[in-house]
Scaffold this active site. Structure first.
Site, PDB file in Angstrom:
ATOM      1  CG  HIS A  66      -3.679  -3.381   3.155  1.00 30.02           C
ATOM      2  ND1 HIS A  66      -2.601  -2.974   3.917  1.00 30.02           N
ATOM      3  CD2 HIS A  66      -4.233  -2.258   2.640  1.00 30.02           C
ATOM      4  CE1 HIS A  66      -2.513  -1.655   3.877  1.00 30.02           C
ATOM      5  NE2 HIS A  66      -3.478  -1.194   3.098  1.00 30.02           N
ATOM      6  CD  GLU A 119      -1.100  -5.768   5.537  1.00 27.37           C
ATOM      7  OE1 GLU A 119      -1.258  -4.565   5.795  1.00 27.37           O
ATOM      8  OE2 GLU A 119      -1.050  -6.212   4.356  1.00 27.37           O
ATOM      9  CB  CYS A 172      -0.997  -0.022   1.163  1.00 28.32           C
ATOM     10  SG  CYS A 172      -2.372   1.133   0.912  1.00 28.32           S
TER      11      CYS A 172
END
Length: 238
Positions: free
Chosen positions: A169, A171, A85
């Protein structure tokens, strides 16, 4: 071998980042709060990861300038990099690409397509689900870089030599997705926020877990690259 990875945490409240990346990366993490101008005093890492942030890379803030300078030096030393990001945008900016604000916020579980040719996404379906949240984008990748992932909002992944970056993202867990979405109440209409929250489901999260494969792919690349660099240095010394 567990790689030694510098986690350059660009979040102003970095607890979610720490939890998520500690969970996903099979590596020995050395963590730095870069918003407080913490940066490594060494380049002795197998790889580096630049996280997301609420900041924009073109803001005139000292910590962003410091981070970009350090990252540029580390890239020049052939250290493997992964940007996520804000990290994706910072790497693009540092390497000569263009980052710009978007007309519309992208947020929520979305579909991204990749070209099937980049090792970062090896083992991931060419059309895959991810959580996204950003109001800036990489408009032009750096000279010599290759775009490998996109959707209708723009570029979601590029590579230049040992640098990989993704806009989405991988994660995120559902808790983070909810927290981040609720935190956009000063930028998005209530109806938009509710629609995104309605999409934070177990099914969507399970689908998005496929993209987490990129963390293993990156750490494997970092170990291999670090070995190649060490071997080349040793051969040159000989």
């Amino acid at each position: 071998m567990r790689p030694r990875i510098a986690l350059l945490n660009a979040a102003h409240d970095g607890d979610d980042n720490r939890r998520n990346f500690r969970r996903e990366l099979d590596a020995d993490l050395v963590e730095y709060d870069v918003t407080e101008r913490e940066l490594p005093d060494t380049f002795a890492f197998d790889g580096c990861l630049v996280t997301g942030s609420r900041a924009s890379v073109y803001w005139d803030e000292p910590w962003i300038c410091d981070l970009e300078s350090w990252v540029t030096d580390a890239v020049d030393r052939d250290i493997a990099f992964l940007g996520v990001c804000f990290g994706h945008q910072l790497l693009a900016h540092a390497l000569g690409g263009t980052v710009e604000p978007m007309d519309e916020y992208e947020i929520g579980y979305r579909t991204v397509d990749h070209d099937g040719e980049n090792e970062l996404l090896a083992g991931v379906d060419e059309s895959f689900t991810v959580f996204t949240t950003h109001s800036d984008r990489v408009a032009e990748v750096p000279p010599g870089a290759t775009t490998f992932a996109e959707n209708d909002y723009g570029i979601h992944g590029f590579r230049k030599e040992n640098v990989f970056s993704v806009q989405f993202h991988p994660e995120y867990d559902p808790e983070t997705a909810e927290t981040v979405t609720k935190g956009k109440d000063d930028q998005l209409a209530d109806e938009r926020i509710e629609a995104v929250l309605d999409g934070v489901t177990e099914a969507n999260y399970r689908a998005a877990c496929e993209a987490k494969q990129l963390f293993d792919n990156f750490t494997e690349f970092a170990v291999r690259q670090a070995g190649d660099v060490t071997g080349a240095t040793t051969a040159a010394d000989d």
